[in-house]
Enzyme design. Structure first.
Site, mmCIF file in Angstrom:
data_model
loop_
_atom_site.group_PDB
_atom_site.id
_atom_site.type_symbol
_atom_site.label_atom_id
_atom_site.label_comp_id
_atom_site.label_asym_id
_atom_site.label_seq_id
_atom_site.Cartn_x
_atom_site.Cartn_y
_atom_site.Cartn_z
ATOM 1 N N ASP A 8 -3.310 -4.499 -8.371
ATOM 2 C CA ASP A 8 -2.754 -4.122 -7.604
ATOM 3 C C ASP A 8 -3.208 -3.390 -5.728
ATOM 4 O OD1 ASP A 8 -0.661 -2.411 -6.495
ATOM 5 O OD2 ASP A 8 -0.257 -0.748 -7.813
ATOM 6 N N ASP A 169 9.563 1.948 -5.573
ATOM 7 C CA ASP A 169 8.108 2.152 -5.382
ATOM 8 C C ASP A 169 8.567 2.875 -4.127
ATOM 9 O OD1 ASP A 169 5.923 2.351 -5.086
ATOM 10 O OD2 ASP A 169 5.832 -0.267 -5.093
HETATM 11 MG MG MG Z 1 2.099 0.658 -4.594
#
Ligand code: MG
Ligand code: ADP
Length: 508
Positions: A8, A169
Site C-alpha cells: 500500500d 477510506d
Molecule cells: Mg491509504
C-alpha cells in the site's frame, strides 16, 4: 517461485504484507507497522526513507519530500534537491526500494513480485507512473489493484459472501469512497469517487488554526509561513493531539517557545468535533453522490468498511453510523489495504491452487469518462462521451459523426478525459486525424474506443459508406451496433485509422 508481497503506497504512510502458510501478515519495516512516505536527501548523498526522513522535515525541509503521491503522474512536477531535479516517480521509487529491502530481510529471501495498490480514481498517467516506480525499484509488478478492492478482499475472505460493500477510506491527504459488489470470489467495483484534497492533514489544520487564533499577535509573518520550522512543530503537535482525541476526551497541547510565546491549551473532544464538522460533512456528501451514481440507496449497502488512519477518529465513525450504517472497523485500519494486496499477489503468483488463497477475480471500473470533442448543430464544441465513468473494464464505446463542410478532407478528433462536457485543454489526451473522401454531402465517420484492463485506450476511426448496414441501422436507431462494427474492423472491411492514446505523458 518466491514469495510475493502486497504494498500500500500511501500518501502519508506505506505498508507491506505477505500471504504465507495460509495466513496474511503485515511486514514490519524498521520494526514499525507503517513507513511514513517521506524521503530525505542528505548532503553526503545518503537517502533516508520513513521515520528518519520524517524527522528531517523539521531540520532540512528543502531536501525532504512528503506527500509526493499527490503529484505522481504529473509530468510538470519536480523537486529541486541538491541541484538535481527529481520527479514524484523518483520519490516513490525510493519508498518502494526501502520496502523491498526490508521485506526481503524480514522474509529471509529476495522479494521480486508485488501487487501495488492505487486509489480507485487514479488516472492512466498516475497508474503508469506508479507501475514505473515499482519497476525502477526492482519489483516485478504483478498488477496494480485499487485500494478499496484490496480492503474488501482482506475483509471479505472470512466474511459472508454476496454483498454490496461501501469502502470509506480516509487517509492522510485523500478521501476515497467506493462501492463494490462481492459475489463469491468476484470483486467488482461499482462506483468510485473521492476528494483528493481531503484527509487527516485537514483535520490537523483545524487544530493548528485554533491554536494560531490564540497566539497570532506574537507571531511574525515569517514564522507563520507554511514551511517554517514553527509551523512544522505546530503541525506535529496538532496531529498528536488529534490522535490522542481518538482515545481520550481531552488533550493537552503544550509547545514551548513558539511564535514568541508558549502554547498551552487543553482541547476537548467536543470542541474538536465542532471544528471538524465541515470536513465530516464533505465526506458524507461524497457518499451520497456515489450512492446516486451507483443508483443505490443506503439500504442497499450490506456493509461499510472503514479504512485509513483517519477513520480512527470517533467522530468519523459516528458520522458514518448516523448517515449510512454502523461500519465494520478492523483493528488494523492502516494495514488492511496492503493485506488485501498480499492476498491478491499470492493468487497471481501461486504455482498451484493448493498454495493459493481462495481464487479471486477482480473487476475494475473506469474512474473517468472518455470522449471526443464534437461540434454541435449550433456550432458549440462539446465533449461527447464514448465511455462513461464507472464502466467495468475492459470496455468499449462508439459514436458516429459527420463532416461539417462540403469537400472536407480531414476529420480531427480530440480525445478528452473528463466527466464534464466542456472541453478543456488540461483534459486533452491526444487526437486522431482521419482523412475522408471529399464530397458535397456530409460524410459519416465512426469512432471506436477500446479501453483495456490497465486503462490503455485504443482509438479506431473510419469513414463509413452510406450504404453500409451499420450506417443504415444507426440512421434508424442512433445506436451503433458495436458487435457489427468490431466485426467489420476485424474483417478489414473498413479503412481504419488507429491510435493508441499516449496516456503516459511523464515518460516523454
Ligand atoms: Mg491509504
Ligand atoms: P494514507 O493512506 O493517506 O497514506 P493513512 O491511512 O496512513 O494515510 O492515514 C494517515 C492519517 O491518519 C494521518 O493524517 C494521521 O494523522 C491519521 N491517523 C493515524 N492514527 C490516527 C488516530 N489514532 N486518530 C486520528 N487520526 C489518525
Amino acid at each position: 517461485m518466491g514469495l510475493s508481497v502486497g504494498i500500500d503506497l500511501g500518501t502519508s504512510n506505506s505498508t507491506a504484507a505477505v500471504y504465507r502458510r495460509g495466513k496474511v501478515e503485515s511486514i514490519p519495516i524498521e520494526g514499525k507497522k507503517v513507513l511514513p512516505s517521506v524521503v530525505s536527501y542528505k548532503d553526503n548523498g545518503q537517502i533516508l526513507v520513513g521515520h528518519s526522513a520524517k524527522a528531517r522535515l523539521y531540520i532540512d525541509p528543502q531536501n525532504t519530500v512528503s506527500s509526493s503521491k499527490r503529484f505522481i503522474g504529473d509530468s510538470n512536477k519536480q523537486y529541486h534537491i541538491h541541484n538535481k531535479a527529481l520527479t514524484p516517480v523518483d520519490i516513490a521509487q525510493e519508498i518502494l526500494k526501502k520496502i523491498k529491502t526490508e521485506a526481503s530481510k524480514y522474509l529471509g529471501e529476495e522479494v521480486k513480485d508485488a501487487v501495488i495498490t492505487i486509489p480507485a480514481y487514479f488516472t492512466d498517467e498516475q497508474r503508469e507512473a506508479t507501475k514505473k516506480a515499482g519497476e525502477l525499484a526492482g519489483f516485478n509488478v504483478l498488477r496494480l489493484l485499487s485500494e478499496p478492492t484490496a480492503a474488501a478482499i482482506a475483509y471479505g475472505l472470512d466474511k459472508e459472501r454476496n454483498q454490496t460493500i461501501m469502502v470509506y477510506d480516509l487517509g492522510g491527504g485523500t478521501f476515497d469512497v467506493s462501492i463494490l459488489k462481492v459475489e463469491g470470489n468476484s470483486f467488482e467495483v461499482e462506483a468510485v469517487d473521492g476528494d483528493s484534497l481531503l484527509g487527516g492533514d485537514d483535520f490537523d489544520e483545524k487544530i493548528m488554526n485554533y491554536l494560531l487564533s490564540n497566539v497570532s499577535n506574537g507571531a511574525s509573518a515569517n514564522q507563520m509561513s507554511p514551511g517554517s520550522l514553527s509551523m512544522q512543530r505546530l503541525k506535529e503537535a496538532a496531529e498528536e493531539a488529534k490522535k490522542e482525541l481518538s482515545e481520550s476526551d481531552f488533550t493537552d497541547i503544550s509547545i514551548p517557545d513558539i511564535f514568541g510565546t508558549h502554547i498551552d491549551e487543553e482541547v476537548d473532544v467536543e470542541t474538536f468535533n465542532k471544528m471538524i464538522q465541515p470536513l465530516l460533512e464533505r465526506t458524507i456528501n461524497k457518499i451520497n453522490e456515489v450512492l446516486e451514481e451507483a443508483d443505490l440507496t443506503k439500504r442497499d449497502i450490506s456493509r461499510v468498511i472503514l479504512v485509513g488512519g483517519s477513520t480512527r477518529m470517533r467522530a468519523v465513525q459516528e458520522a458514518v453510523t448516523q448517515n449510512i450504517k454502523k461500519p465494520y472497523i478492523a483493528d488494523n485500519v492502516d494495514e488492511i489495504v496492503a493485506q488485501g494486496a498480499a492476498i491478491m499477489a499470492a493468487n497471481l503468483s501461486a504455482p498451484s491452487i493448493d498454495t493459493a488463497p481462495v481464487p479471486i477475480e477482480v473487476k475494475d471500473v473506469t474512474a473517468h469518462s472518455l470522449g471526443i470533442g464534437f461540434l454541435s448543430e449550433n456550432d458549440e464544441y462539446r465533449v461527447v462521451h464514448l465511455i462513461k465513468r464507472n464502466t467495468v473494464l475492459p470496455c468499449t464505446g462508439a459514436e458516429m459523426g459527420f463532416t461539417r463542410y462540403p469537400n472536407q478532407k480531414n476529420v480531427r478528433m480530440a480525445v478528452y478525459r473528463t466527466n464534464d462536457t466542456i472541453p478543456l485543454d488540461e483534459h486533452l489526451l491526444g487526437e486522431l486525424v482521419l482523412s475522408v473522401t471529399p464530397k458535397e454531402e456530409p460524410v459519416s465517420v465512426v469512432a471506436l474506443f477500446e479501453l483495456d484492463n490497465s486503462g490503455v485506450l485504443t482509438f479506431s476511426s473510419a469513414e463509413l459508406s452510406p450504404d453500409s448496414a451499420l450506417f443504415r441501422e444507426y440512421s434508424q436507431t442512433e445506436v451503433i451496433n458495436l458487435r457489427a462494427l468490431k466485426e467489420m474492423i476485424e474483417n478489414k472491411e473498413l479503412k481504419i485509422k488507429q491510435a493508441t492514446i499516449d496516456t503516459n505523458k511523464q515518460e516523454a
